[in-house]
Design an enzyme around this catalytic site. Structure first.
Site, mmCIF file in Angstrom:
data_model
loop_
_atom_site.group_PDB
_atom_site.id
_atom_site.type_symbol
_atom_site.label_atom_id
_atom_site.label_comp_id
_atom_site.label_asym_id
_atom_site.label_seq_id
_atom_site.Cartn_x
_atom_site.Cartn_y
_atom_site.Cartn_z
ATOM 1 N N GLU A 148 37.135 35.034 40.530
ATOM 2 C CA GLU A 148 36.847 36.310 41.200
ATOM 3 C C GLU A 148 35.393 36.454 41.641
ATOM 4 O OE1 GLU A 148 39.255 38.019 42.176
ATOM 5 O OE2 GLU A 148 40.688 36.860 41.019
ATOM 6 N N GLY A 149 34.853 35.405 42.186
ATOM 7 C CA GLY A 149 33.470 35.445 42.662
ATOM 8 C C GLY A 149 32.549 34.811 41.640
#
Length: 606
Positions: A449-450
């Site tokens: 997620e990043g």
């Protein structure tokens, strides 16, 4: 026997003593609840996690999903655990009664789901993604989309995914190539490829609801031209019955070092393997407005980022509890002052360096859990606080804390896993003990997620300057309230803790304002990851001081195990403030110098 998944005593301390979740029952949404209902939910989740999720943790890692060219095979224990999870109503636990939910506060629901992440993070990944998918559609989908897709997801009949990355475009979503061509009936046909899609293909549910980012031809370039689509694996008829297979094909599986039990896929949309209605292209349905897809997807992404942080915490937490149990039972060596080689060996927990490693783990995982549950409490405030001002304050705090909550546990609770292996010594890196798998699983979270670097750019490049710095100023104000109260207390210990934190906060504020006043964005952001680590440590120190403010006065009227619990809290707080927080001084000095070492490095010099 005490659980080695998570400390129930710690969860109760955070929920009932610090975060005061019982106060939420005064609000209309949670009026049917009480501590008894909260405890019953926690009991159920602890039992199910222990009995159904934890037992196949190693088996699903050793027998990861495989694809024979036609079908994905997953060990049956995964499906059995998820069926029980859904049957217990846990997929909808935080949702409205009207959706079959329990209307549990987000804070309590997060604590409940923590048991499953700690027991088996890979199996927990399926409901984690499904719940996030459903929450996005509840926020941005039409009534028809909610009825068609969200309700079956809440019942556990459909599972969900998020499809962002592509083989040539990981975090750089501006460069995605998947296209969505409009059709006369208002639907779209999608063509393209998506990479790293967790839970993208399986037979654990009747259907899979993919949320897919794609570009409508003729739209604006870059991220401004991204739209969001529902692309079901199997089309759903108007009466809710399942229809024909959509043109979504599994191209292959990715084999990661961790989370092996969560099937991870490369999906092809519109390649022609399946042709619904005889036409190529995956049938998709627009969510929200055209070219506003990324804004919609951030609803799920931000929820997932906090969820990734919680997953990192729980992997570190259970690793810590396993290391603690091992240290108490493993005899080795003697105290430095023991001269008699025939005297009995002592458990390794008696050695100061082992205590150092355990105390470091405790400070990381209990601090991380407190931060994650505090963020969940902010979500409850954002949704149900009586005043608009309180809701807006919660929103601002959540905005600035999200990148920290995703990345700080992903870095430091991974370090807890590293120390858990070290406590086990040579046994730590064998497969006979869980700690090596816990480390492998947690190593994915700094990327999920990043990446760490992306969260750092988000924090320094956007969040601290959000609304003319209001979010950052609000965070400093909240920390200031805590330190002022501790300094005004009659406890010399709390006063000392608060003054230490107060100095670190002043240093962080000076650094932040200097960075934001600069004109060279490249130079300001060159050391953004250092900034994220620095501010993350300041926030965790604040969270520890908050815990100490409740633990210290409790000592006066407790004894036995409870007294030991509170003493442990104070000692972990002291450790973090004395061993960890001082690191921020050097980081602030580096940041204020605008050091260009990394920025000026050239490719050919490597």
């Amino acid at each position: 026997m005490r659980s080695k998944i998570l400390s129930r005593r710690d969860v109760e301390f955070l929920l009932y003593e610090w975060l005061d979740v019982e106060a939420l029952t005064a609000r209309p949404r949670y009026a049917d609840h009480s501590r008894e209902t909260f405890d019953a939910a926690l009991d159920t989740c602890e039992r199910m996690a222990t009995e159904l999720f934890e037992p196949h943790y190693k088996k699903s890692d050793q027998n990861e999903p495989h694809f024979d060219g036609e079908k994905v095979y997953i060990i049956p224990e995964v499906g059995q655990a998820l069926k029980a999870f859904c049957k217990a109503g846990l997929m909808a636990a935080g949702q409205d009664y009207e959706l079959g939910g329990m209307q549990l506060p987000v804070t309590v629901n997060s604590a409940c789901f923590a048991w499953f992440k700690g027991a088996n993070v890979a199996t927990a990944g399926y409901p984690f993604l499904t719940i996030g998918n459903a929450n996005l559609l509840l926020a941005h989908g039409s009534k028809e989309q909610i009825d068609t897709y969200v309700r079956p997801m809440m019942e556990g009949r459909f599972f969900g995914t998020m499809c962002l990355s592509e083989p040539q475009a990981g975090s750089s979503l501006a460069d995605i190539k998947t296209r969505a061509e409009p059709q006369p009936d208002g639907s779209y046909r999608l063509f393209g490829n998506k990479m790293w899609i967790s839970a993208g293909e399986h037979d654990l549910s009747e259907n899979i609801v993919h949320l897919v980012l794609a570009k409508i031809p003729g739209g604006p370039p870059g991220v401004k031209g991204i739209s969001l689509f529902i692309v079901p694996r199997i089309l759903v008829n108007a009466d809710g019955a399942l229809g024909e297979r959509n043109d979504v094909a599994l191209a292959g599986l990715n084999h990661k070092m961790g989370y092996r039990g969560t099937v991870n896929t490369l999906l092809n949309f519109g390649e022609g393997k399946w042709k619904p209605g005889g036409s190529a292209g995956a049938v998709g349905y627009l969510v929200g407005e055209p070219n506003r897809g990324l804004a919609c997807m951030f609803h799920m992404m931000n929820e997932a980022r906090i969820g990734v942080g919680m997953g990192a915490v729980l992997l570190g937490y259970t690793g810590y509890l396993h290391a603690l149990d091992y240290a108490r039972s493993r005899p080795q060596g003697r105290h430095p002052g023991a001269k008699d080689p025939t005297s009995p060996q002592v458990p390794i927990v008696e050695h100061a360096d082992v205590r150092r490693m355990l105390l470091a783990q405790k400070s990381y995982v209990e601090g991380g859990l407190a931060l994650c549950l505090y963020c969940a409490r902010l979500v409850d405030e954002q949704k149900t606080a009586e005043s608009d001002a309180a809701r807006q304050e919660a929103r601002l705090l959540l905005d600035i804390l999200t990148p920290i909550t995703k990345s700080w546990p992903s870095q430091w609770c991974l370090e807890a896993n590293n120390l858990a292996i070290q406590v086990h010594g040579g046994y730590g890196y064998t497969r006979d003990y869980k700690v090596e798998q816990l480390y492998r699983d947690n190593r994915l979270n700094p990327i999920h997620e990043g990446t760490h670097g992306i969260q750092a750019l988000d924090l320094l490049g956007r969040k601290v300057g959000l609304e003319q710095g209001r979010a950052f100023d609000l965070l400093l104000s909240k920390i200031g309230e805590t330190t002022a109260a501790a300094i005004a207390s009659e406890s010399p210990l709390l006063q000392r803790f608060a003054k230490t934190l107060e100095a670190a906060v002043r240093d962080a504020a000076t650094t932040t304002r200097q960075l934001l006043s600069g004109r060279d964005a490249n130079l300001m952001l060159a050391n953004a990851s250092v900034y994220l680590e620095m501010l993350g440590h300041v926030v965790i120190a604040w969270v520890w001081l908050r815990q100490a403010q409740f633990a210290q006065p409790a000592l006066a009227h407790t004894q036995g195990d409870d007294r030991s619990f509170y003493q442990g809290k104070l000692q972990a707080c002291q450790y973090f403030l004395r061993y960890e927080l001082p690191k921020t001084a050097a980081q602030n000095e580096l940041l204020r110098s605008l050091d260009p070492t990394c920025l000026e490095m050239r490719d050919e010099w490597f």
